[in-house]
Design a protein around this motif. Structure first.
Motif, PDB file in Angstrom:
ATOM      1  N   PRO A 209       0.626  -5.464  -3.776  1.00  0.00           N
ATOM      2  CA  PRO A 209       0.810  -5.306  -2.322  1.00  0.00           C
ATOM      3  C   PRO A 209       0.660  -6.607  -1.549  1.00  0.00           C
ATOM      4  O   PRO A 209       1.383  -6.848  -0.574  1.00  0.00           O
ATOM      5  CB  PRO A 209      -0.284  -4.303  -1.933  1.00  0.00           C
ATOM      6  N   SER A 210      -0.283  -7.456  -1.962  1.00  0.00           N
ATOM      7  CA  SER A 210      -0.481  -8.713  -1.245  1.00  0.00           C
ATOM      8  C   SER A 210       0.720  -9.641  -1.370  1.00  0.00           C
ATOM      9  O   SER A 210       0.938 -10.500  -0.504  1.00  0.00           O
ATOM     10  CB  SER A 210      -1.734  -9.420  -1.764  1.00  0.00           C
ATOM     11  N   LEU A 211       1.519  -9.488  -2.432  1.00  0.00           N
ATOM     12  CA  LEU A 211       2.710 -10.312  -2.613  1.00  0.00           C
ATOM     13  C   LEU A 211       3.921  -9.776  -1.861  1.00  0.00           C
ATOM     14  O   LEU A 211       4.777 -10.551  -1.432  1.00  0.00           O
ATOM     15  CB  LEU A 211       3.058 -10.419  -4.102  1.00  0.00           C
ATOM     16  N   LEU A 212       4.001  -8.452  -1.708  1.00  0.00           N
ATOM     17  CA  LEU A 212       5.243  -7.843  -1.243  1.00  0.00           C
ATOM     18  C   LEU A 212       5.171  -7.265   0.170  1.00  0.00           C
ATOM     19  O   LEU A 212       6.210  -6.971   0.749  1.00  0.00           O
ATOM     20  CB  LEU A 212       5.669  -6.727  -2.212  1.00  0.00           C
ATOM     21  N   LEU A 213       3.965  -7.095   0.725  1.00  0.00           N
ATOM     22  CA  LEU A 213       3.842  -6.440   2.019  1.00  0.00           C
ATOM     23  C   LEU A 213       3.230  -7.382   3.052  1.00  0.00           C
ATOM     24  O   LEU A 213       2.485  -8.297   2.708  1.00  0.00           O
ATOM     25  CB  LEU A 213       2.961  -5.188   1.907  1.00  0.00           C
ATOM     26  N   ASN A 214       3.545  -7.093   4.312  1.00  0.00           N
ATOM     27  CA  ASN A 214       2.906  -7.824   5.394  1.00  0.00           C
ATOM     28  C   ASN A 214       1.839  -6.949   6.044  1.00  0.00           C
ATOM     29  O   ASN A 214       1.558  -5.843   5.584  1.00  0.00           O
ATOM     30  CB  ASN A 214       3.947  -8.281   6.429  1.00  0.00           C
ATOM     31  N   ARG A 215       1.257  -7.403   7.120  1.00  0.00           N
ATOM     32  CA  ARG A 215       0.135  -6.693   7.732  1.00  0.00           C
ATOM     33  C   ARG A 215       0.547  -5.344   8.319  1.00  0.00           C
ATOM     34  O   ARG A 215      -0.272  -4.423   8.384  1.00  0.00           O
ATOM     35  CB  ARG A 215      -0.499  -7.558   8.823  1.00  0.00           C
ATOM     36  N   SER A 216       1.791  -5.198   8.741  1.00  0.00           N
ATOM     37  CA  SER A 216       2.215  -3.932   9.340  1.00  0.00           C
ATOM     38  C   SER A 216       2.300  -2.810   8.314  1.00  0.00           C
ATOM     39  O   SER A 216       2.241  -1.631   8.686  1.00  0.00           O
ATOM     40  CB  SER A 216       3.573  -4.104  10.031  1.00  0.00           C
ATOM     41  N   HIS A 217       2.459  -3.139   7.041  1.00  0.00           N
ATOM     42  CA  HIS A 217       2.530  -2.133   5.988  1.00  0.00           C
ATOM     43  C   HIS A 217       1.395  -2.292   4.977  1.00  0.00           C
ATOM     44  O   HIS A 217       1.492  -1.790   3.858  1.00  0.00           O
ATOM     45  CB  HIS A 217       3.866  -2.235   5.244  1.00  0.00           C
ATOM     46  N   GLN A 218       0.327  -2.954   5.337  1.00  0.00           N
ATOM     47  CA  GLN A 218      -0.710  -3.275   4.367  1.00  0.00           C
ATOM     48  C   GLN A 218      -1.391  -2.017   3.832  1.00  0.00           C
ATOM     49  O   GLN A 218      -1.540  -1.012   4.527  1.00  0.00           O
ATOM     50  CB  GLN A 218      -1.746  -4.211   4.987  1.00  0.00           C
ATOM     51  N   THR A 219      -1.821  -2.098   2.585  1.00  0.00           N
ATOM     52  CA  THR A 219      -2.537  -1.001   1.946  1.00  0.00           C
ATOM     53  C   THR A 219      -4.036  -1.136   2.208  1.00  0.00           C
ATOM     54  O   THR A 219      -4.490  -2.105   2.815  1.00  0.00           O
ATOM     55  CB  THR A 219      -2.265  -0.996   0.437  1.00  0.00           C
ATOM     56  N   VAL A 220      -4.790  -0.165   1.708  1.00  0.00           N
ATOM     57  CA  VAL A 220      -6.225  -0.156   1.984  1.00  0.00           C
ATOM     58  C   VAL A 220      -6.933  -1.337   1.327  1.00  0.00           C
ATOM     59  O   VAL A 220      -7.881  -1.892   1.904  1.00  0.00           O
ATOM     60  CB  VAL A 220      -6.838   1.194   1.533  1.00  0.00           C
ATOM     61  N   THR A 221      -6.490  -1.745   0.151  1.00  0.00           N
ATOM     62  CA  THR A 221      -7.136  -2.894  -0.496  1.00  0.00           C
ATOM     63  C   THR A 221      -6.871  -4.175   0.283  1.00  0.00           C
ATOM     64  O   THR A 221      -7.763  -5.025   0.410  1.00  0.00           O
ATOM     65  CB  THR A 221      -6.631  -3.049  -1.934  1.00  0.00           C
ATOM     66  N   MET A 222      -5.668  -4.340   0.801  1.00  0.00           N
ATOM     67  CA  MET A 222      -5.370  -5.506   1.626  1.00  0.00           C
ATOM     68  C   MET A 222      -6.225  -5.506   2.892  1.00  0.00           C
ATOM     69  O   MET A 222      -6.738  -6.547   3.319  1.00  0.00           O
ATOM     70  CB  MET A 222      -3.888  -5.524   2.000  1.00  0.00           C
ATOM     71  N   ALA A 223      -6.406  -4.322   3.504  1.00  0.00           N
ATOM     72  CA  ALA A 223      -7.220  -4.236   4.721  1.00  0.00           C
ATOM     73  C   ALA A 223      -8.670  -4.567   4.431  1.00  0.00           C
ATOM     74  O   ALA A 223      -9.336  -5.228   5.241  1.00  0.00           O
ATOM     75  CB  ALA A 223      -7.096  -2.832   5.313  1.00  0.00           C
ATOM     76  N   LEU A 224      -9.185  -4.133   3.277  1.00  0.00           N
ATOM     77  CA  LEU A 224     -10.573  -4.432   2.932  1.00  0.00           C
ATOM     78  C   LEU A 224     -10.786  -5.930   2.734  1.00  0.00           C
ATOM     79  O   LEU A 224     -11.786  -6.492   3.187  1.00  0.00           O
ATOM     80  CB  LEU A 224     -10.968  -3.672   1.665  1.00  0.00           C
ATOM     81  N   VAL A 225      -9.849  -6.580   2.063  1.00  0.00           N
ATOM     82  CA  VAL A 225      -9.973  -8.026   1.859  1.00  0.00           C
ATOM     83  C   VAL A 225      -9.872  -8.763   3.188  1.00  0.00           C
ATOM     84  O   VAL A 225     -10.626  -9.714   3.441  1.00  0.00           O
ATOM     85  CB  VAL A 225      -8.903  -8.516   0.874  1.00  0.00           C
ATOM     86  N   SER A 226      -8.968  -8.319   4.064  1.00  0.00           N
ATOM     87  CA  SER A 226      -8.849  -8.950   5.388  1.00  0.00           C
ATOM     88  C   SER A 226     -10.112  -8.734   6.214  1.00  0.00           C
ATOM     89  O   SER A 226     -10.566  -9.630   6.937  1.00  0.00           O
ATOM     90  CB  SER A 226      -7.646  -8.376   6.135  1.00  0.00           C
ATOM     91  N   PHE A 227     -10.701  -7.554   6.097  1.00  0.00           N
ATOM     92  CA  PHE A 227     -11.932  -7.265   6.822  1.00  0.00           C
ATOM     93  C   PHE A 227     -13.070  -8.144   6.326  1.00  0.00           C
ATOM     94  O   PHE A 227     -13.888  -8.633   7.115  1.00  0.00           O
ATOM     95  CB  PHE A 227     -12.283  -5.782   6.653  1.00  0.00           C
TER      96      PHE A 227
END
Length: 275
Positions: A209-227
């Motif tokens: 997900p971190s390679l293929l998605l941006n913030r508007s479509h981010q998954t829960v793991t991406m949101a946790l890392v950003s948090f």
């Protein structure tokens, strides 16, 4: 008259393992109510004052990513189970040219590390114009989940009595009717097991997900890392908010496994998966 028996050594070991596995959940729960100062003073004791605002802050960060992950994984796992079940039925109950060779090729996909295909997959998704969309994850997830699922379901279908299929064919049932009215209803436990295994892996996936998605479509793991990255404040990180976010992100899997635990255990007990 029933007699009381003291737990044996094996039961004490299981109890110790259970408590050991529950420690991270306890750690998340009691620290999720703490302020940064309270967390820095003690990480193993409950706080004197519960900071409920940690959960509102965490929910604001991960509510939409949880919905994104749920949508992506629901579509992916449903397609994985359906396609894998059809393929497994063909490999186990039909006869066609190069059948064993094709199955060996499918099985060989399990031996290829996933990170080796990241660059070709990234370039292919970019070329197809699917990046920054749900399909950028759904299609690779469907393809990536086939090999393991086919292998497990094929083993289960081969254990079904041959007389069951012969009787159905004598009654005039074709392969589509046999598959839909006999195989699938009898395969609910093992299909549930396959689905839960795939859901767990996809829910925790971060790299793709971190390679293929941006913030508007981010998954829960991406949101946790950003948090986590945004939680620092002059060296005093908001660990309480992060623990609340971790706990909220784990609730969907806990609820799912609680609801489907019986089918999951039946699938494991069927002998198709050797744990």
């Amino acid at each position: 008259m029933r007699t009381f028996r003291l737990p044996g050594a094996g039961q004490w070991c299981l109890l110790a393992l259970l408590l050991f596995n529950l420690l991270p959940i306890y750690f998340m729960f009691e620290n999720s109510f703490k302020s940064p100062i309270a967390f820095a003073s003690s990480t193993l004791n409950f706080p004197q004052e519960f900071l409920w605002s940690n959960y509102s802050t965490a929910w604001a960060k991960i509510s939409e990513p949880i919905l994104n992950s749920a949508l992506i994984i629901a579509m992916s796992v449903a397609a994985i189970v359906v396609f894998a079940a059809m393929s497994a039925y063909a490999f186990s109950r039909l006869r066609f040219p190069l059948q064993n060779t094709l199955f060996l090729l499918v099985f060989g996909l399990l031996l290829i590390p996933g990170f080796l295909t990241l660059i070709p997959l990234y370039l292919q998704i970019k070329k197809l114009g699917l990046s920054d969309s749900y399909w950028a994850l759904i299609l690779p997830y469907i393809a990536g989940g086939q090999a393991f699922s086919i292998f497990v379901l094929k083993t289960f279908f081969e254990q079904m009595p041959d007389e069951l299929f012969e009787a159905a064919r004598i009654d005039g049932a074709g392969n589509i009717r046999i598959f839909s009215t006999i195989v699938l209803p009898l395969s609910v436990p093992i299909c549930t097991t396959v689905a839960i295994i795939n859901i767990t892996g996809l829910w925790n996936d971060y790299l793709l997900p971190s390679l293929l998605l941006n913030r508007s479509h981010q998954t829960v793991t991406m949101a946790l890392v950003s948090f986590e990255a945004a939680a620092g404040n002059y060296g005093l990180s908001d660990y309480g908010g992060m623990m609340a976010a971790y706990l909220l992100a784990s609730i969907p899997l806990l609820l799912l496994f609680s609801l489907l635990m019986r089918n999951f255990v039946e699938g494991i007990a069927s002998g198709s998966i050797k744990m």
